[in-house]
Design an enzyme around this catalytic site. Sequence first.
Site, PDB file in Angstrom:
ATOM      1  NE  ARG A  69      -1.949  -1.626   3.579  1.00 57.03           N
ATOM      2  CZ  ARG A  69      -2.403  -1.834   4.805  1.00 57.03           C
ATOM      3  NH1 ARG A  69      -3.685  -1.601   5.087  1.00 57.03           N
ATOM      4  NH2 ARG A  69      -1.608  -2.265   5.752  1.00 57.03           N
ATOM      5  CG  ASP A  71       1.991   6.465   2.871  1.00 61.99           C
ATOM      6  OD1 ASP A  71       1.104   5.690   3.264  1.00 61.99           O
ATOM      7  OD2 ASP A  71       3.097   6.584   3.428  1.00 61.99           O
ATOM      8  NE  ARG A 216       6.984  10.578   2.219  1.00 64.05           N
ATOM      9  CZ  ARG A 216       5.775  11.000   2.601  1.00 64.05           C
ATOM     10  NH1 ARG A 216       4.751  10.155   2.600  1.00 64.05           N
ATOM     11  NH2 ARG A 216       5.598  12.240   2.980  1.00 64.05           N
TER      12      ARG A 216
END
Length: 281
Positions: A69, A71, A216
Amino acid sequence: MAEQSYERVFATDPLPPGTRIACRIEYDGSAYNGWQAQPHPGSRTVQQTLEAAFSEIAAASVRVHCAGRTDSGVHGHAQIVHFDAPTARSCKAWVVGGNSRLPPDIRVHWAQPVAQDFHARFSAQARRYRYLIANTSIRPALLGRQLSWQRRPLDAVRMHAAARCLLGEQDFSAFRAASCQSSTPFRCVTHCEVSRRGELVVIDIQANAFLHHMVRNIAGSLMAVGTGARAPGWIGELLTGGDRTQAADTAPADGLYLVEVLYPQHFGLPPTPPGPLLLAT
């Protein structure tokens, strides 16, 4: 893709209802609230958009399961999904018909039948991401939502040296979002390289799985090393300390791409071309 695989992917013979289908999905995540379908109305997600297109092809409800999944704002070069076809349709129907009903920022690249024990998420052995940084004094006008940006000069060699600390199975609590729901902070990173391609700096990382915001958060800290604000050894210190508050800020979503998902060879999925496409040259 080899000719034999091409012919199989675009086969026109209908497959029986109940056939498990795997697909490679590419998408620009800029306009979506992430991959996962949301319960509240008005939330536009990649999963909901794809399921609507496939459900129209099937004339029945289709529920898809993904490898990872992503973001809000994160892109997919090679997201892998699977679903159980409720009606008899060909591989070509899922690809060509699906794309005709999808917006231009989502594409189905192939579809093929797979064994019933295949699962896009649980069968995956590893996932690979690339984080792209435009290292220019002025923010680029083109590809603005497909690249991160850092105005200060980045030393990719220093960043690469720091990234070597990330290899192996370790506790990645220092790079884990507070909202992460994983039962363990341990992940095994098998590949992590930083390189410069002209004005682009590319972070290329592969692991068995990733924590929420892990890539990230790593990218933000590696950029702190690249600007000279931190020494390369700082990344190892962060890993040892396990304190997210001591690491750098989370890097923007714009530059992040899911570029490959690895599965056991016996599932027979087509190879994924290097990506994203803007790096091909």
